[in-house]
Scaffold this motif. Sequence first.
Motif, PDB file in Angstrom:
ATOM      1  N   VAL A  15       0.919   7.462  -6.654  1.00  0.00           N
ATOM      2  CA  VAL A  15      -0.244   8.115  -6.985  1.00  0.00           C
ATOM      3  C   VAL A  15       0.107   9.618  -6.222  1.00  0.00           C
ATOM      4  O   VAL A  15      -0.355  10.530  -7.093  1.00  0.00           O
ATOM      5  CB  VAL A  15      -1.517   7.478  -6.140  1.00  0.00           C
ATOM      6  CG1 VAL A  15      -2.713   8.519  -6.413  1.00  0.00           C
ATOM      7  CG2 VAL A  15      -1.822   6.376  -6.729  1.00  0.00           C
ATOM      8  N   LEU A  16       0.770   9.633  -5.123  1.00  0.00           N
ATOM      9  CA  LEU A  16       0.833  10.892  -4.403  1.00  0.00           C
ATOM     10  C   LEU A  16       2.002  11.673  -4.668  1.00  0.00           C
ATOM     11  O   LEU A  16       2.114  13.160  -4.667  1.00  0.00           O
ATOM     12  CB  LEU A  16       0.649  10.868  -2.963  1.00  0.00           C
ATOM     13  CG  LEU A  16      -0.762  10.616  -2.373  1.00  0.00           C
ATOM     14  CD1 LEU A  16      -0.355  10.188  -0.835  1.00  0.00           C
ATOM     15  CD2 LEU A  16      -1.673  11.445  -2.717  1.00  0.00           C
ATOM     16  N   PRO A  39       3.257  12.809  -7.743  1.00  0.00           N
ATOM     17  CA  PRO A  39       3.349  14.067  -8.756  1.00  0.00           C
ATOM     18  C   PRO A  39       2.395  15.160  -7.868  1.00  0.00           C
ATOM     19  O   PRO A  39       2.569  16.658  -8.097  1.00  0.00           O
ATOM     20  CB  PRO A  39       2.320  13.283  -9.695  1.00  0.00           C
ATOM     21  CG  PRO A  39       2.441  11.873  -9.605  1.00  0.00           C
ATOM     22  CD  PRO A  39       2.644  11.526  -8.224  1.00  0.00           C
ATOM     23  N   VAL A  40       1.330  14.893  -6.949  1.00  0.00           N
ATOM     24  CA  VAL A  40       0.622  15.738  -6.292  1.00  0.00           C
ATOM     25  C   VAL A  40       1.664  16.794  -5.236  1.00  0.00           C
ATOM     26  O   VAL A  40       1.403  17.729  -5.480  1.00  0.00           O
ATOM     27  CB  VAL A  40      -0.507  15.010  -5.469  1.00  0.00           C
ATOM     28  CG1 VAL A  40      -1.347  16.157  -4.467  1.00  0.00           C
ATOM     29  CG2 VAL A  40      -1.261  14.406  -6.231  1.00  0.00           C
ATOM     30  N   PHE A  41       2.371  16.018  -4.590  1.00  0.00           N
ATOM     31  CA  PHE A  41       3.207  16.560  -3.642  1.00  0.00           C
ATOM     32  C   PHE A  41       4.189  17.460  -4.458  1.00  0.00           C
ATOM     33  O   PHE A  41       4.593  18.761  -4.113  1.00  0.00           O
ATOM     34  CB  PHE A  41       4.187  15.766  -2.698  1.00  0.00           C
ATOM     35  CG  PHE A  41       3.514  15.519  -1.472  1.00  0.00           C
ATOM     36  CD1 PHE A  41       4.322  15.945  -0.426  1.00  0.00           C
ATOM     37  CD2 PHE A  41       2.410  14.676  -1.383  1.00  0.00           C
ATOM     38  CE1 PHE A  41       3.487  15.868   0.833  1.00  0.00           C
ATOM     39  CE2 PHE A  41       1.823  14.560  -0.027  1.00  0.00           C
ATOM     40  CZ  PHE A  41       2.357  14.975   0.796  1.00  0.00           C
ATOM     41  N   ALA A  42       4.723  17.039  -5.547  1.00  0.00           N
ATOM     42  CA  ALA A  42       5.822  18.071  -6.306  1.00  0.00           C
ATOM     43  C   ALA A  42       4.891  19.106  -6.860  1.00  0.00           C
ATOM     44  O   ALA A  42       5.504  20.093  -6.826  1.00  0.00           O
ATOM     45  CB  ALA A  42       6.223  17.049  -7.622  1.00  0.00           C
ATOM     46  N   GLY A  43       3.783  18.907  -7.137  1.00  0.00           N
ATOM     47  CA  GLY A  43       2.833  20.186  -7.887  1.00  0.00           C
ATOM     48  C   GLY A  43       2.422  21.154  -6.710  1.00  0.00           C
ATOM     49  O   GLY A  43       2.776  22.348  -6.772  1.00  0.00           O
ATOM     50  N   VAL A  44       2.554  20.494  -5.326  1.00  0.00           N
ATOM     51  CA  VAL A  44       1.883  21.534  -4.242  1.00  0.00           C
ATOM     52  C   VAL A  44       3.167  22.402  -3.757  1.00  0.00           C
ATOM     53  O   VAL A  44       3.118  23.537  -3.835  1.00  0.00           O
ATOM     54  CB  VAL A  44       1.506  20.839  -3.202  1.00  0.00           C
ATOM     55  CG1 VAL A  44       1.423  21.545  -1.989  1.00  0.00           C
ATOM     56  CG2 VAL A  44       0.182  20.100  -3.423  1.00  0.00           C
ATOM     57  N   TRP A  45       4.436  21.568  -3.885  1.00  0.00           N
ATOM     58  CA  TRP A  45       5.652  22.184  -3.416  1.00  0.00           C
ATOM     59  C   TRP A  45       5.888  23.497  -4.424  1.00  0.00           C
ATOM     60  O   TRP A  45       6.362  24.431  -4.130  1.00  0.00           O
ATOM     61  CB  TRP A  45       6.808  21.400  -3.245  1.00  0.00           C
ATOM     62  CG  TRP A  45       6.725  20.414  -2.042  1.00  0.00           C
ATOM     63  CD1 TRP A  45       7.333  19.048  -2.428  1.00  0.00           C
ATOM     64  CD2 TRP A  45       6.096  20.401  -0.815  1.00  0.00           C
ATOM     65  NE1 TRP A  45       7.247  18.436  -1.257  1.00  0.00           N
ATOM     66  CE2 TRP A  45       6.441  19.236  -0.250  1.00  0.00           C
ATOM     67  CE3 TRP A  45       5.512  21.309  -0.105  1.00  0.00           C
ATOM     68  CZ2 TRP A  45       6.099  18.669   1.121  1.00  0.00           C
ATOM     69  CZ3 TRP A  45       4.864  21.159   1.032  1.00  0.00           C
ATOM     70  CH2 TRP A  45       5.316  19.770   1.734  1.00  0.00           C
ATOM     71  N   ALA A  46       5.972  23.079  -5.741  1.00  0.00           N
ATOM     72  CA  ALA A  46       6.133  24.130  -6.820  1.00  0.00           C
ATOM     73  C   ALA A  46       5.285  25.367  -6.773  1.00  0.00           C
ATOM     74  O   ALA A  46       5.546  26.453  -7.053  1.00  0.00           O
ATOM     75  CB  ALA A  46       6.038  23.335  -8.280  1.00  0.00           C
ATOM     76  N   LEU A  48      -1.486   5.327   4.326  1.00  0.00           N
ATOM     77  CA  LEU A  48      -1.692   6.573   3.735  1.00  0.00           C
ATOM     78  C   LEU A  48      -0.966   7.748   4.469  1.00  0.00           C
ATOM     79  O   LEU A  48      -0.525   8.383   3.871  1.00  0.00           O
ATOM     80  CB  LEU A  48      -3.240   6.759   3.586  1.00  0.00           C
ATOM     81  CG  LEU A  48      -3.789   8.109   2.754  1.00  0.00           C
ATOM     82  CD1 LEU A  48      -2.980   8.145   1.391  1.00  0.00           C
ATOM     83  CD2 LEU A  48      -5.175   8.314   2.585  1.00  0.00           C
ATOM     84  N   LEU A  49      -1.360   7.689   5.826  1.00  0.00           N
ATOM     85  CA  LEU A  49      -0.746   8.784   6.569  1.00  0.00           C
ATOM     86  C   LEU A  49       0.761   8.785   6.634  1.00  0.00           C
ATOM     87  O   LEU A  49       1.384   9.694   6.334  1.00  0.00           O
ATOM     88  CB  LEU A  49      -1.067   8.853   7.815  1.00  0.00           C
ATOM     89  CG  LEU A  49      -2.528   9.156   8.151  1.00  0.00           C
ATOM     90  CD1 LEU A  49      -3.139   8.644   9.335  1.00  0.00           C
ATOM     91  CD2 LEU A  49      -2.906  10.777   8.023  1.00  0.00           C
ATOM     92  N   HIS A  50       1.262   7.438   6.676  1.00  0.00           N
ATOM     93  CA  HIS A  50       2.817   7.313   6.599  1.00  0.00           C
ATOM     94  C   HIS A  50       3.163   7.856   5.325  1.00  0.00           C
ATOM     95  O   HIS A  50       4.360   8.190   4.999  1.00  0.00           O
ATOM     96  CB  HIS A  50       3.312   5.881   6.639  1.00  0.00           C
ATOM     97  CG  HIS A  50       3.214   5.481   8.405  1.00  0.00           C
ATOM     98  ND1 HIS A  50       3.621   4.250   8.943  1.00  0.00           N
ATOM     99  CD2 HIS A  50       2.905   6.276   9.358  1.00  0.00           C
ATOM    100  CE1 HIS A  50       3.547   4.236  10.125  1.00  0.00           C
ATOM    101  NE2 HIS A  50       2.742   5.496  10.397  1.00  0.00           N
ATOM    102  N   LEU A  53       0.840  -1.240   0.090  1.00  0.00           N
ATOM    103  CA  LEU A  53      -0.081  -0.038   0.127  1.00  0.00           C
ATOM    104  C   LEU A  53       0.821   1.281   0.043  1.00  0.00           C
ATOM    105  O   LEU A  53       0.492   2.215  -0.748  1.00  0.00           O
ATOM    106  CB  LEU A  53      -0.907  -0.019   1.385  1.00  0.00           C
ATOM    107  CG  LEU A  53      -1.960  -1.038   1.157  1.00  0.00           C
ATOM    108  CD1 LEU A  53      -2.863  -0.867   2.689  1.00  0.00           C
ATOM    109  CD2 LEU A  53      -3.185  -0.527   0.002  1.00  0.00           C
ATOM    110  N   ASN A  54       2.052   1.046   0.665  1.00  0.00           N
ATOM    111  CA  ASN A  54       2.898   2.253   0.760  1.00  0.00           C
ATOM    112  C   ASN A  54       3.256   3.117  -0.498  1.00  0.00           C
ATOM    113  O   ASN A  54       3.161   4.125  -0.842  1.00  0.00           O
ATOM    114  CB  ASN A  54       3.638   2.359   1.628  1.00  0.00           C
ATOM    115  CG  ASN A  54       4.994   3.095   1.717  1.00  0.00           C
ATOM    116  OD1 ASN A  54       6.310   2.660   1.365  1.00  0.00           O
ATOM    117  ND2 ASN A  54       4.991   4.332   1.898  1.00  0.00           N
ATOM    118  N   SER A  55       3.833   1.714  -1.323  1.00  0.00           N
ATOM    119  CA  SER A  55       4.387   2.193  -2.530  1.00  0.00           C
ATOM    120  C   SER A  55       3.026   2.566  -3.603  1.00  0.00           C
ATOM    121  O   SER A  55       3.284   3.563  -4.453  1.00  0.00           O
ATOM    122  CB  SER A  55       5.008   1.145  -3.245  1.00  0.00           C
ATOM    123  OG  SER A  55       6.016   0.645  -2.150  1.00  0.00           O
TER     124      SER A  55
END
Length: 499
Positions: free
Chosen positions: A344-345, A347-354, A406-408, A337-339
Amino acid sequence: MTNASSPDRSFFGHPAGLSTLFFTEMWERFSYYGMRALLLLYMTAPVAAGGLGFDAAQGGAVYGLYTSMVYMACLPGGWIADRLIGQRKAVLYGGILIASGHFSMAVPSLVTFYLGLLLIVIGTGLLKGNVSVIVGQLYSAEDDRRDAGFSIFYMGINLGAFIAPLVCGYLGQQVSWHLGFGAAGVGMVVGIVQYVLGSRRLGDAGLAPATAASPAAAAADRRTAFMWGSIGLALILIVGLGTYSGMLPITAMQISDAAGIFLLLSTVGFFGWLFFSPGWTVGERRRLYVIGVLFVAAALFWSVFEQAGSTLNLFADRNTDTSLFGLPFPSSWFQSLNSLFLIVLAPVFAGVWAWMAARGSEPSSAAKFSMGLVFAGLGFAVLIGPAARAEQGMLASPLWLTATYLLHTVGELALSPVGLSAMTRLAPARIAGLVMGVWFLATSVGNFIGGRVSGFYESFALPTLFTAVAVFAIAAGVVLAAFVRPIARLTPATPADRS
Ligand code: GLN
């Protein structure tokens, strides 16, 4: 060595060599996580069920020792590649040793089990850090695709880590433990074949070791390697043969305790040397202090997060309902599940930081680390209720562990890629490689603690254990948050750290 003059964009806009390294690391992680998903379950399974019949304390000790040594071996592995053989050979030899280790574990005996673990530790030490170094060498210093290249590479890691527990976990838990270990070895063999066939694409990246200052210095390096290699081998032989023959009355637990002390002393010694060495400029010394704070935070984070393969794996196996819509599935599948969430997440994180960076509000590395710790703690906090019900014999819904992972994963995304980049940014250039080894040392310490925590699985009330881990991680995150501003004052060099 680099492709600066005519940038190669044949692999998703990146140099073709990235594809070779992507799949090499994907298969290496396939073998690592495939075997890891089974390791503690195999050790603690009763002998009648084909396991080793260890209790949780002994299994946790061996598990913590193995997973911490795997990452610790990256320090000497980096040194050997830098000084003696170059990264390319280190990766090849490492892959061969790893595959041999898994095949050794496919043979059902205690000796081949421990021999397999040892081979994987040495092999991963040679492969894991060095394959990342070659990735870095595909790009020239000015190439701004480097960070994105590492993100693609991190996806490869998680693709392997995602598939592995599904395949090896199924084979190991449903068919035979040893078939699961063998499947991990087959994955590494595919990785090696692919690496050799694709090596043309790497040009001369990582081919030669760093040039020694003089022939005398090169000879001294070879002597050092020979001396430490011999000492290590002799120690292993003495302890191995001594315990096997019963002449040395040492338990796995005692070896693990000794390794913990060794790990602690080498970490303290290493940072002592780093902080008190003369010769750093004022700016460098300040950045080293920041590396020290981030190191402690990362080690604490990994000690919680890396319980995926230990405590959380036991919780999945013993106290969670492992069926979905009435269909049963192997408990090791939770390991994927972690992987899955990471892929999935990311690209979302990369987008949010940018997006935040564009608005001038991107959090500093320390702030992101603090967030990582809090999320790691929350992942355990959600399990306290289900653990209390588990004490009464009720199986937890699989959704609880899904929420934990998910939280981890959110925590990992706030800390792990950020940490890699912070290490390269903060390190004085002449010890850049060493500082990368420091990053893996934090993982090593974290794995050791994470493994040992699972040793309390049978001796502590589960809700108490999970509460303790959650409070510990959240408190560490809050303490770190208090350091965010002082750290920003120490390293005002980058916009993100100026906040
Ligand atoms: N999951 C990542 C990997 O396998 C990070 C592991 C870690 O550093 N703890 O490379």
